[in-house]
Write a protein that holds these residues in place. Structure first.
Motif, short mmCIF file in Angstrom:
data_model
loop_
_atom_site.label_atom_id
_atom_site.label_comp_id
_atom_site.label_asym_id
_atom_site.label_seq_id
_atom_site.Cartn_x
_atom_site.Cartn_y
_atom_site.Cartn_z
N ALA A 79 0.82 -1.21 0.00
CA ALA A 79 0.00 0.00 0.00
C ALA A 79 0.85 1.26 0.00
CB ALA A 79 -0.93 -0.01 1.21
N LEU A 80 2.10 1.15 0.49
CA LEU A 80 3.02 2.28 0.50
C LEU A 80 3.94 2.29 -0.71
CD1 LEU A 80 4.02 2.32 4.29
CD2 LEU A 80 2.64 4.02 3.09
N ASN A 81 3.59 1.51 -1.73
CA ASN A 81 4.34 1.47 -2.99
C ASN A 81 5.78 1.00 -2.79
OD1 ASN A 81 2.19 2.94 -4.66
ND2 ASN A 81 2.59 4.42 -3.04
N CYS A 82 5.99 0.13 -1.81
CA CYS A 82 7.33 -0.37 -1.51
C CYS A 82 7.66 -1.62 -2.31
CB CYS A 82 7.44 -0.73 -0.02
SG CYS A 82 7.41 0.68 1.10
N GLN A 83 8.94 -1.91 -2.38
CA GLN A 83 9.40 -3.20 -2.88
C GLN A 83 9.37 -4.20 -1.72
OE1 GLN A 83 12.95 -3.23 -5.44
NE2 GLN A 83 12.96 -1.00 -5.32
N PHE A 115 10.81 -1.96 1.43
CA PHE A 115 11.69 -0.79 1.36
C PHE A 115 11.40 0.01 0.09
CE2 PHE A 115 13.59 -4.54 -0.46
CZ PHE A 115 14.09 -4.12 -1.69
N ASP A 116 11.91 1.24 0.06
CA ASP A 116 11.83 2.13 -1.11
C ASP A 116 10.39 2.33 -1.59
OD1 ASP A 116 14.50 2.61 -1.15
OD2 ASP A 116 14.98 1.22 -2.77
N GLY A 117 9.61 3.07 -0.82
CA GLY A 117 8.25 3.38 -1.22
C GLY A 117 7.98 4.87 -1.13
N HIS A 118 6.71 5.22 -1.18
CA HIS A 118 6.34 6.63 -1.00
C HIS A 118 4.86 6.72 -0.64
CE1 HIS A 118 5.20 5.97 -5.28
NE2 HIS A 118 4.16 6.75 -4.96
N LEU A 119 4.51 7.86 -0.05
CA LEU A 119 3.12 8.16 0.28
C LEU A 119 2.86 9.61 -0.06
CD1 LEU A 119 0.43 7.26 1.57
CD2 LEU A 119 1.35 7.97 3.79
N ASP A 120 1.88 9.85 -0.90
CA ASP A 120 1.48 11.22 -1.25
C ASP A 120 0.44 11.70 -0.24
OD1 ASP A 120 3.11 11.40 -3.53
OD2 ASP A 120 1.61 10.41 -4.77
N VAL A 121 0.73 12.82 0.40
CA VAL A 121 -0.18 13.33 1.42
C VAL A 121 -0.78 14.65 0.96
CG1 VAL A 121 1.11 12.17 3.24
CG2 VAL A 121 1.64 14.55 2.72
N VAL A 122 -1.99 14.91 1.41
CA VAL A 122 -2.70 16.13 1.04
C VAL A 122 -2.60 17.14 2.16
CG1 VAL A 122 -4.91 17.09 0.30
CG2 VAL A 122 -4.32 14.73 -0.32
N LEU A 123 -2.09 18.31 1.86
CA LEU A 123 -1.98 19.37 2.86
C LEU A 123 -3.31 20.11 2.97
CD1 LEU A 123 1.59 20.71 2.02
CD2 LEU A 123 0.91 18.84 3.53
N ASP A 124 -3.40 21.04 3.92
CA ASP A 124 -4.67 21.67 4.23
C ASP A 124 -5.29 22.40 3.05
OD1 ASP A 124 -4.50 20.71 6.77
OD2 ASP A 124 -3.76 22.56 7.67
N GLU A 132 8.91 10.24 0.85
CA GLU A 132 9.59 9.01 0.45
C GLU A 132 9.78 8.09 1.66
OE1 GLU A 132 10.32 8.29 -2.62
OE2 GLU A 132 10.04 10.24 -3.59
N ILE A 133 9.50 6.81 1.46
CA ILE A 133 9.62 5.82 2.53
C ILE A 133 10.94 5.07 2.38
CG2 ILE A 133 8.56 3.83 3.65
CD1 ILE A 133 6.83 6.34 3.77
N ASP A 200 -4.85 6.77 8.39
CA ASP A 200 -6.02 6.43 7.58
C ASP A 200 -5.75 5.19 6.72
OD1 ASP A 200 -7.25 8.63 8.65
OD2 ASP A 200 -6.98 9.91 6.89
N LEU A 201 -4.55 5.10 6.18
CA LEU A 201 -4.19 3.95 5.35
C LEU A 201 -4.19 2.67 6.17
CD1 LEU A 201 -3.05 2.62 2.79
CD2 LEU A 201 -0.77 3.35 3.53
N LEU A 202 -3.59 2.70 7.35
CA LEU A 202 -3.50 1.51 8.19
C LEU A 202 -4.88 1.07 8.67
CD1 LEU A 202 -0.39 2.69 10.20
CD2 LEU A 202 -0.43 0.77 8.60
N ARG A 203 -5.75 2.06 8.92
CA ARG A 203 -7.12 1.71 9.33
C ARG A 203 -7.85 1.04 8.17
NH1 ARG A 203 -9.20 6.63 10.90
NH2 ARG A 203 -8.67 6.31 13.08
#
Length: 501
Positions: A79-83, A115-124, A132-133, A200-203
């Motif tokens: 879900a975090l786009n990791c390998q 390892f080596d993933g990413h998460l795009d987050v939305v700011l206010d 980058e993860i 939110d993702l983990l939930r």
């Protein structure tokens, strides 16, 4: 209470320095048993009742890896786009803490499972910021210390300490970001938005209850500053176990201001852990921060390596649910929301609750109204998150259905919700127990109307004379007599009919 150190004005910090963040989020998995033994993994049990020779580190006790925890780790990584590693293993992280009875923590070091993933987050304001993860690795939690007799709840000044090993061995996933640069003035906001998105993702993945108040999601916030003219990371501090979204933002901002004040005065930053104080909004020094060499890592000899097959990983990828950002886009399109309305739903923590209420059969507008207005007020009054209210989306949907069927007025519906929140049962049970159903019997309403007209003959004469707006006084009297359980629209119709209008 933590004494607030000298800090620099935030605008001045940004003029002189660029912030660098590193966020480490520890997530307790909601598996049935612990990471390496069969002890129950449940919050709130009596101290030291969920322990065995393995999680207490008794000589000769051998660990066994929890397969469900490995599965959860892989799903989180996907879900975090990791390998996902084809081969990884556990290591022993050696250090002495009284709440880790083995004197080492079974963790992963140089060979994490993803390892080596990413998460795009939305700011206010709706802007996207990519975090980058670096890695997410499996490990076990420590026990819990209770320091008794001090003023702060910490070991300093305490008379004695108590140890509860129930939490020792609980499965943990530690998610570590790469250095976060380029956030500038929005660094504290980025930190909060990232932890919010991760929660939110983990939930959505249903791998953890992500209760920050109970410690099942904890954030360690690393902060350093780079002078504007030097492209080299400064010395970092790590504020440990920050346990609310707001506190993550406050801790990052405070440390930026504290670092800047120290550096501007000619001092140097000490690489150390820090503790965040909710009351003061400041941090205090903990212990010097170890390096990986200090932990004397070596491969865990009692556990075999983990080798997830590509077929299994593909199978797990097929189990991923609709992820939060996908659900938001669908909700925006299906409910006809503007960007601002969607952002308000997300920021209030109501989006998932509204979606589940709609899935339970309620119209989206009614579901939004209840969660964003009345139920948000109730959560604020109680000082808790919306998700912690003692009412489910299905129960809210039932209340909405009762209103739509004419069995409740909006005012009565709020009383029903209050009853559910108070633990009085399901909505229909509260209606029956409190006698809240709408009075729909015209004969009963007519009796109340006749009594109100007789009590206010001058108003009755005005209505008969054509001043139909005067009917409001009679409707109000009937509503009072029926304790708000009459249908006001029907009452008005009957009043006008009784007066020949």
């Amino acid at each position: 209470m933590t004494a607030v150190a000298e800090i620099m004005d935030y605008e001045q910090v940004l003029e002189r320095y660029d912030p660098v963040l590193g966020l480490e989020v520890h997530v307790e998995l909601s598996t049935r048993t612990k990471m390496f033994c069969g002890c129950a993994n449940a919050f709130g049990a009596e101290p030291n009742t969920q322990v065995c020779p393995v999680c207490l580190g008794m000589p000769g006790a051998l660990p066994v890896v929890n397969g469900k925890a490995v599965e959860a780790a892989i799903r989180i990584g996907l879900a975090l786009n990791c390998q996902v590693a084809e081969w990884c293993r556990f290591a022993r992280k050696n250090y002495f803490y009284p709440d880790m009875p083995k004197n080492f923590q079974t963790s992963q070091y140089d060979e994490p499972i993803v390892f080596d993933g990413h998460l795009d987050v939305v700011l206010d304001d709706g802007e996207l910021f990519r975090v980058e993860i670096e890695r997410a690795h499996m490990e076990e939690d420590t026990g819990k210390s209770l320091h008794v007799g001090g003023a702060t709840g910490r070991i300093h000044g305490a008379e004695h300490s108590l140890l509860d090993y129930n939490r020792a061995g609980v499965p943990l996933i530690e998610i570590v970001t790469k250095p976060i640069t380029g956030a500038g003035e929005r660094a504290p906001e980025v930190a909060r938005a990232y932890v919010t998105a991760l929660r939110d993702l983990l939930r959505a993945l249903d791998v953890s209850d992500v209760r920050m108040d109970q410690g099942s999601l904890r954030c360690d916030a690393n902060v350093s500053l780079m002078p504007k003219d030097i492209a080299e990371f400064g010395t970092r501090t790590e504020t440990k176990n920050v346990n609310s979204l707001r506190s993550v933002e406050r801790a990052v901002r405070y440390e930026m201001q504290r670092h800047a004040a120290v550096l501007a005065s000619g001092g140097s930053i000490r690489q150390e852990t820090r503790h965040f104080d909710e009351a003061s909004g400041g941090t205090s020094a903990g212990r010097p921060k170890e390096t990986s060499e200090d932990y004397r890592y070596f491969p865990e000899p009692d556990l075999v390596p983990i080798t997830p097959s590509r077929e299994w990983v593909a199978e797990l990828a097929g189990t991923l649910p609709e992820l939060p950002w996908e659900r938001r886009k669908r909700a925006k399109d299906e409910w006809g929301l503007s960007d601002e309305e969607l952002r308000d739903l997300v920021n209030s923590g109501a989006l998932e609750l509204v979606a589940e209420t709609v899935e339970a059969g309620a119209p989206s507008g009614d579901a939004r109204s209840w969660w964003v207005a009345y139920l948000s007020q109730q959560a604020n009054t109680r000082g808790i998150e919306l998700t912690e209210l003692a009412i489910t989306p299905a129960q809210v949907a039932r209340v909405i259905a009762l209103v739509a069927a004419g069995e409740l007025t909006n005012k009565l519906a709020r009383q029903v919700v209050d009853g559910v929140l108070a633990g009085e049962g399901e909505p229909d049970e509260v209606v029956a127990a409190r006698g809240l159903a709408v009075v729909s019997d015209d004969s009963a309403l007519q009796a109340a109307i006749d009594e109100a007209l007789a009590a206010q003959p001058d108003v009755a004469d005005k209505i008969r004379g054509g001043k139909v707006q005067a009917a409001g006084a009679i409707v109000g009297a009937v509503m009072k007599a029926t304790k708000g359980q009459a249908d006001a629209k029907r009452v008005r119709e009957l009043v006008l009919a009784a007066c020949g209008q």
